[in-house]
Design a protein around this motif. Structure first.
Motif, PDB file in Angstrom:
ATOM      1  N   GLY A  20       1.010  -1.182  -0.105  1.00  0.00           N
ATOM      2  CA  GLY A  20      -0.051  -0.140  -0.068  1.00  0.00           C
ATOM      3  C   GLY A  20       0.848   1.309  -0.088  1.00  0.00           C
ATOM      4  N   ASP A  21       0.244   2.613  -0.094  1.00  0.00           N
ATOM      5  CA  ASP A  21       0.986   3.488  -0.356  1.00  0.00           C
ATOM      6  C   ASP A  21       1.670   3.728   1.169  1.00  0.00           C
ATOM      7  OD1 ASP A  21       0.372   4.111  -2.787  1.00  0.00           O
ATOM      8  OD2 ASP A  21      -1.256   5.459  -2.356  1.00  0.00           O
ATOM      9  N   GLN A  22       2.602   4.546   1.181  1.00  0.00           N
ATOM     10  CA  GLN A  22       3.406   5.067   2.415  1.00  0.00           C
ATOM     11  C   GLN A  22       2.295   5.881   3.488  1.00  0.00           C
ATOM     12  OE1 GLN A  22       6.875   7.395   1.565  1.00  0.00           O
ATOM     13  NE2 GLN A  22       7.375   7.517   3.574  1.00  0.00           N
ATOM     14  N   GLY A  23       2.416   5.748   4.298  1.00  0.00           N
ATOM     15  CA  GLY A  23       1.365   6.277   5.439  1.00  0.00           C
ATOM     16  C   GLY A  23       0.093   5.770   5.491  1.00  0.00           C
ATOM     17  N   THR A  24      -0.110   4.582   4.981  1.00  0.00           N
ATOM     18  CA  THR A  24      -1.478   3.989   5.179  1.00  0.00           C
ATOM     19  C   THR A  24      -1.681   3.166   6.191  1.00  0.00           C
ATOM     20  OG1 THR A  24      -0.908   2.028   3.624  1.00  0.00           O
ATOM     21  CG2 THR A  24      -2.077   4.114   2.489  1.00  0.00           C
ATOM     22  N   GLY A  25      -0.557   2.914   6.980  1.00  0.00           N
ATOM     23  CA  GLY A  25      -0.757   2.218   8.359  1.00  0.00           C
ATOM     24  C   GLY A  25      -0.354   0.671   8.221  1.00  0.00           C
ATOM     25  N   LYS A  26       0.422   0.208   7.197  1.00  0.00           N
ATOM     26  CA  LYS A  26       0.816  -1.199   7.055  1.00  0.00           C
ATOM     27  C   LYS A  26       1.584  -1.760   8.400  1.00  0.00           C
ATOM     28  CE  LYS A  26       3.433  -0.552   3.245  1.00  0.00           C
ATOM     29  NZ  LYS A  26       3.166   1.028   3.121  1.00  0.00           N
ATOM     30  N   SER A  27       2.674  -0.933   8.636  1.00  0.00           N
ATOM     31  CA  SER A  27       3.527  -1.475   9.656  1.00  0.00           C
ATOM     32  C   SER A  27       2.723  -1.368  11.084  1.00  0.00           C
ATOM     33  CB  SER A  27       4.794  -0.618   9.961  1.00  0.00           C
ATOM     34  OG  SER A  27       5.593  -0.644   8.679  1.00  0.00           O
ATOM     35  N   SER A  28       1.910  -0.458  11.200  1.00  0.00           N
ATOM     36  CA  SER A  28       1.292  -0.447  12.342  1.00  0.00           C
ATOM     37  C   SER A  28       0.136  -1.570  12.672  1.00  0.00           C
ATOM     38  CB  SER A  28       0.536   0.949  12.676  1.00  0.00           C
ATOM     39  OG  SER A  28       1.186   2.059  12.712  1.00  0.00           O
ATOM     40  N   LEU A  29      -0.325  -1.811  11.513  1.00  0.00           N
ATOM     41  CA  LEU A  29      -1.308  -3.147  11.425  1.00  0.00           C
ATOM     42  C   LEU A  29      -0.625  -4.469  11.782  1.00  0.00           C
ATOM     43  CD1 LEU A  29      -4.118  -4.080  10.409  1.00  0.00           C
ATOM     44  CD2 LEU A  29      -3.215  -4.337   8.091  1.00  0.00           C
ATOM     45  N   ILE A  30       0.581  -4.390  11.142  1.00  0.00           N
ATOM     46  CA  ILE A  30       1.137  -5.547  11.413  1.00  0.00           C
ATOM     47  C   ILE A  30       1.830  -5.811  12.974  1.00  0.00           C
ATOM     48  CG2 ILE A  30       3.370  -7.217  10.677  1.00  0.00           C
ATOM     49  CD1 ILE A  30       3.413  -5.862   8.098  1.00  0.00           C
ATOM     50  N   VAL A  64       0.853 -18.143   9.924  1.00  0.00           N
ATOM     51  CA  VAL A  64       0.783 -17.201   8.982  1.00  0.00           C
ATOM     52  C   VAL A  64       2.125 -16.453   9.235  1.00  0.00           C
ATOM     53  CG1 VAL A  64      -0.416 -14.897   8.079  1.00  0.00           C
ATOM     54  CG2 VAL A  64      -1.732 -17.095   8.939  1.00  0.00           C
ATOM     55  N   THR A  65       2.785 -16.179   8.170  1.00  0.00           N
ATOM     56  CA  THR A  65       3.874 -15.142   8.020  1.00  0.00           C
ATOM     57  C   THR A  65       3.681 -13.796   7.157  1.00  0.00           C
ATOM     58  OG1 THR A  65       5.661 -17.154   8.278  1.00  0.00           O
ATOM     59  CG2 THR A  65       6.384 -14.988   7.235  1.00  0.00           C
ATOM     60  N   ILE A  66       3.745 -12.562   7.944  1.00  0.00           N
ATOM     61  CA  ILE A  66       3.421 -11.677   7.438  1.00  0.00           C
ATOM     62  C   ILE A  66       4.651 -10.739   6.903  1.00  0.00           C
ATOM     63  CG2 ILE A  66       2.240  -9.282   7.828  1.00  0.00           C
ATOM     64  CD1 ILE A  66       0.915 -10.870  10.135  1.00  0.00           C
ATOM     65  N   ILE A  67       4.797 -10.409   5.787  1.00  0.00           N
ATOM     66  CA  ILE A  67       5.912  -9.600   5.085  1.00  0.00           C
ATOM     67  C   ILE A  67       5.482  -8.238   5.051  1.00  0.00           C
ATOM     68  CG2 ILE A  67       7.521  -9.449   3.220  1.00  0.00           C
ATOM     69  CD1 ILE A  67       7.419 -12.028   4.847  1.00  0.00           C
ATOM     70  N   ASP A  68       6.018  -7.232   5.653  1.00  0.00           N
ATOM     71  CA  ASP A  68       6.057  -5.922   5.392  1.00  0.00           C
ATOM     72  C   ASP A  68       6.714  -5.471   4.227  1.00  0.00           C
ATOM     73  OD1 ASP A  68       4.929  -3.436   5.780  1.00  0.00           O
ATOM     74  OD2 ASP A  68       6.251  -3.033   7.802  1.00  0.00           O
ATOM     75  N   THR A  69       6.243  -4.280   3.634  1.00  0.00           N
ATOM     76  CA  THR A  69       7.092  -3.901   2.472  1.00  0.00           C
ATOM     77  C   THR A  69       6.950  -2.322   2.309  1.00  0.00           C
ATOM     78  OG1 THR A  69       4.682  -3.483   1.153  1.00  0.00           O
ATOM     79  CG2 THR A  69       6.240  -5.823   0.835  1.00  0.00           C
ATOM     80  N   SER A  70       8.040  -1.865   1.586  1.00  0.00           N
ATOM     81  CA  SER A  70       8.151  -0.435   1.436  1.00  0.00           C
ATOM     82  C   SER A  70       7.589   0.087   0.281  1.00  0.00           C
ATOM     83  CB  SER A  70       9.617   0.199   1.663  1.00  0.00           C
ATOM     84  OG  SER A  70       9.779   1.503   1.159  1.00  0.00           O
ATOM     85  N   SER A  71       6.995   1.099  -0.097  1.00  0.00           N
ATOM     86  CA  SER A  71       6.428   1.514  -1.530  1.00  0.00           C
ATOM     87  C   SER A  71       7.302   2.642  -2.119  1.00  0.00           C
ATOM     88  CB  SER A  71       4.801   2.403  -1.161  1.00  0.00           C
ATOM     89  OG  SER A  71       5.117   3.301  -0.303  1.00  0.00           O
ATOM     90  N   SER A  72       8.402   2.659  -1.575  1.00  0.00           N
ATOM     91  CA  SER A  72       9.250   3.859  -2.127  1.00  0.00           C
ATOM     92  C   SER A  72       9.989   3.180  -3.294  1.00  0.00           C
ATOM     93  CB  SER A  72      10.492   4.107  -0.974  1.00  0.00           C
ATOM     94  OG  SER A  72      11.210   2.958  -0.826  1.00  0.00           O
ATOM     95  N   ALA A  88      -1.005 -14.631  -0.458  1.00  0.00           N
ATOM     96  CA  ALA A  88      -2.127 -13.593  -0.335  1.00  0.00           C
ATOM     97  C   ALA A  88      -1.699 -12.226  -0.350  1.00  0.00           C
ATOM     98  CB  ALA A  88      -3.130 -14.027   0.721  1.00  0.00           C
ATOM     99  N   VAL A  89      -2.272 -11.337  -0.641  1.00  0.00           N
ATOM    100  CA  VAL A  89      -1.764  -9.941  -0.411  1.00  0.00           C
ATOM    101  C   VAL A  89      -2.888  -8.938   0.201  1.00  0.00           C
ATOM    102  CG1 VAL A  89      -1.421  -7.677  -2.011  1.00  0.00           C
ATOM    103  CG2 VAL A  89      -0.442 -10.069  -2.824  1.00  0.00           C
ATOM    104  N   VAL A  90      -2.323  -8.309   1.131  1.00  0.00           N
ATOM    105  CA  VAL A  90      -3.269  -7.421   2.060  1.00  0.00           C
ATOM    106  C   VAL A  90      -2.849  -5.975   1.241  1.00  0.00           C
ATOM    107  CG1 VAL A  90      -3.791  -6.164   4.087  1.00  0.00           C
ATOM    108  CG2 VAL A  90      -3.648  -8.614   4.081  1.00  0.00           C
ATOM    109  N   LEU A  91      -3.988  -5.269   0.577  1.00  0.00           N
ATOM    110  CA  LEU A  91      -3.615  -4.055   0.147  1.00  0.00           C
ATOM    111  C   LEU A  91      -4.443  -2.911   0.850  1.00  0.00           C
ATOM    112  CD1 LEU A  91      -2.847  -2.125  -2.068  1.00  0.00           C
ATOM    113  CD2 LEU A  91      -4.962  -2.884  -3.478  1.00  0.00           C
ATOM    114  N   THR A  92      -3.668  -2.043   1.605  1.00  0.00           N
ATOM    115  CA  THR A  92      -3.909  -1.133   2.295  1.00  0.00           C
ATOM    116  C   THR A  92      -4.195   0.264   1.544  1.00  0.00           C
ATOM    117  OG1 THR A  92      -1.783  -0.418   2.979  1.00  0.00           O
ATOM    118  CG2 THR A  92      -2.846  -2.277   4.363  1.00  0.00           C
ATOM    119  N   TYR A  93      -5.429   0.961   2.444  1.00  0.00           N
ATOM    120  CA  TYR A  93      -5.565   2.307   1.980  1.00  0.00           C
ATOM    121  C   TYR A  93      -5.870   3.315   3.350  1.00  0.00           C
ATOM    122  CZ  TYR A  93     -10.500   1.393   2.342  1.00  0.00           C
ATOM    123  OH  TYR A  93     -11.834   1.286   2.500  1.00  0.00           O
TER     124      TYR A  93
END
Length: 646
Positions: A20-30, A64-72, A88-93
């Motif tokens: 997801g885009d930067q600042g959408t809360g990916k890392s906080s969710l994980i 379940v293994t969760i992989i965090d990503t950077s959108s830069s 599977a992909v979790v797409l955040t906004y």
């Protein structure tokens, strides 16, 4: 029917990549789901390392293994690598940034398409606690058009890491989308079960309908429940299930119980209500894999066999097929119409006889119906060519015996030749010959087709199979395979090309001198190949178009060649006049006596004579050696006695 959970037999873990885009809360969710507490984590790093959730966090007990990503932009290649490894992909906004919702379709989902990432997608709105309370658009209004456009979206939801609202559910639905995917079973657009799912559920219904009355009684429904979910249904629950079906679909229940239509309706209802794991549990309990096909481990097909061994149906499997044939022969006319055949194969993923090898390979009536002999011959052909597929189709149409008892591996053909007899019930005959000799007409006559003057060159696989009745009341199945002239060289280039052959036929136009010469060349090539490979086969020559004027010296020349090679004189046949001269019985007879009619070339005879000479010499050497040894032994005994007496 109660719900339950199970997992695919192949899954030991689920890898979920969060993008997801930067600042959408990916890392906080994980970080929030990994923390396992009701407190929002502080000082969350921009990108978290891989996070593994405990296996017992969700009902399926699959980690379940969760992989965090950077959108830069500088991390684009790393992102692509992770996405290609995703289950599977979790797409955040961000819920508080509705103006950026267009990025989901304009960038992220299209990016997944470009990378050919074909996995379930869960679209998640984070920071729900920050959304403007006056926002009028509901989640359904926002996401419905997106889900219509991008079918890979499994579900959409909103959450808040700060307030811990629906955080674990995000990854539960991501895991569920992998273990129990909707796409293979259900068409979201038409809101109907997909064809493969329908076929599988129909087969399961038939297997559970023990009394074959077209409905699941209370007892049968309860047995089904125990098998799939390890728990019986209470009488009140059975009444409740049938009431639900009857209210929505009156024909789904009759006096005998739950009908097939009702059974299918229930599963569609489960899926619509988000309980897709119930249907997956049923499918997997009955042996289906993630592709809605029976698992390979269900089919114990013998894999270790010599090149000159083949696979046949056992008598038990043949008797089952006879019973199935009569069951689907609704008008008892001794033949199955195409509609009846389609019904018979309605529980098979794909109709098995639509492929070139099987299409039009068996005898049909004038109305195009399949006789019992044609039906059994088609199964014999499929078992010879594709034993695993044959066994799978047997099980798909209801064979409930031990799968290992359905197929048998025949004795080696080399052993048959030594024993001068065979135990085979199915014979494989290769038909060689030059173009326009009449090979296809011969095959067509074998399955009862009318002769046609129109010539069409054979370009692909051409098989004909039928039951042949022998003297004494025995029956054998004969499979003819036409080898086009321009494919002979490639066919014989394989050392074991003749290993699977019981008899070879060489057809030629008896009115054409060139046709016989080419047929004799093919006979020589096959004979030489058999001598060199050790897979020599009985051979017969067939003089086709016997109704035409033969070319001069035809009979004498062909008879001489056959005599020189030690095989029977050519068999005259006129397909046009239906004067077949018992040719198919004679082919079967040649196959039943595998030590006879094997042609010999001059080179082969010389080689055999040389081996005999060498063996004869070795025998004399052995006898001579034995005499010398006996003489030495006698001399030593004599010397010993002489020394002892002195």
């Amino acid at each position: 029917m109660a719900g339950g959970s199970t997992t695919s037999v192949r899954r030991t873990g689920v890898r979920v990549v969060v993008v997801g885009d930067q600042g959408t809360g990916k890392s906080s969710l994980i970080a929030s789901v990994a923390g396992g507490s009701d407190t929002f984590p502080e000082n969350v790093p921009p990108v978290l390392p891989p996070t593994r959730l405990p296996a017992d966090l969700f009902p399926d007990c699959v980690p379940v293994t969760i992989i965090d990503t950077s959108s830069s932009p500088e991390n684009k290649s790393k992102l692509a690598e992770e996405l290609k490894r995703a289950d599977a992909v979790v797409l955040t906004y961000a819920c508080d940034q509705p103006a950026r919702l267009g990025r989901l379709s304009d960038f992220w989902l299209r990016e997944l398409h470009q990378l050919q990432v074909k996995v379930p997608v869960v679209v998640v709105g984070c920071k729900l606690d920050l959304r403007n309370e006056y926002e009028q658009m509901t989640l359904e209004q926002v996401m419905s058009p997106l889900m219509q456009q991008f079918r890979e979206i499994e579900t959409c939801m909103e959450c808040s890491a700060v307030s811990q609202m629906q955080v674990p559910e995000v990854f539960y639905f991501a895991q569920k989308a992998v273990l129990h995917p909707t796409a293979p079973l259900f068409d979201q657009e038409t809101q109907t079960l997909k064809p493969l799912c329908l076929k599988a559920l129909k087969r399961i219904f038939i297997l559970c309908d023990q009394d074959m009355d077209g409905a699941l009684s209370d007892a049968e429904l309860n047995n089904f429940q125990v098998k799939c979910f390890n728990a019986p249904l209470q009488p009140a629950e059975i009444v409740g299930v049938k009431r639900v079906v009857q209210e929505k679909l009156p024909e789904g229940v009759n006096q005998q119980g739950l009908t097939l239509i009702g059974f299918l309706f229930l599963h569609a209802l489960f899926i619509e209500k988000g309980r897709i794991e119930t249907t997956w549990n049923v499918l997997r309990k009955f042996g289906y894999d993630d592709d809605i096909k029976l698992r390979d481990d269900i089919f114990p097909v013998p894999t270790r066999r010599a090149p000159d061994q083949s696979v046949e149906l056992t008598s038990e499997a043949v008797e089952f097929l006879r019973g199935i044939f009569h069951l689907f022969d609704n008008d008892n006319d001794g033949a199955i119409r195409q509609a009846e055949l389609d019904d018979l194969f309605s529980t098979v993923p794909e109709s098995p006889w639509d492929e070139a090898s099987y299409k039009d390979a068996a005898e049909r009536t004038a109305l195009g119906d399949l006789s019992l002999n044609g039906f059994l011959a088609e199964w014999a052909l499929m078992t010879l060519l594709e034993p695993a597929q044959s066994l799978a189709n047997l099980i798909y149409i209801g064979y409930s015996g031990d799968p290992a008892s359905a197929l048998r591996v025949t004795r080696r053909r080399s052993v048959d030749r030594k024993k001068q007899q065979t135990e085979r019930n199915v014979f494989h005959c290769l038909v060689f010959g030059p173009k326009e000799a009449g090979k296809s007409a011969l095959l067509n006559s074998f399955i009862g087709r009318h002769f046609s003057e129109n010539y069409t060159s054979t370009t692909g696989e051409h098989y004909a199979t039928n039951v042949v009745h022998q003297l004494g009341g025995t029956t054998k199945t004969l499979i003819l395979r036409e080898i086009p002239e321009d494919r002979v060289k490639k066919f014989l280039s394989h050392k074991e090309s003749l290993a699977a052959c019981d008899v070879a036929v060489f057809a030629y136009d008896s009115s054409d001198e060139h046709s016989w010469k080419r047929a004799s060349e093919l006979l020589y090539e096959v004979a030489r190949q058999g001598e060199e490979s050790g897979f020599g086969v009985p051979c017969l020559c067939i003089a086709l178009k016997a109704d035409l004027e033969p070319y001069p010296m035809a009979e004498q020349d062909s008879a001489r060649v056959c005599q020189d090679m030690g095989i029977e004189a050519p068999i005259p046949v006129s397909v046009k006049l239906r004067d077949l001269n018992c040719v198919f019985n004679r082919i079967v007879s040649a196959a039943e006596h595998p030590h006879l009619s094997i042609p010999e070339t001059e080179t082969g005879r010389n080689r055999k004579q040389y081996r005999r000479l060498v063996n004869h010499s070795l025998m004399f050497v052995s006898v001579g050696t034995a005499v010398v040894i006996a003489g030495l032994t006698a001399y030593r005994a004599y010397t010993a006695r002489k020394n002892s007496s002195s």
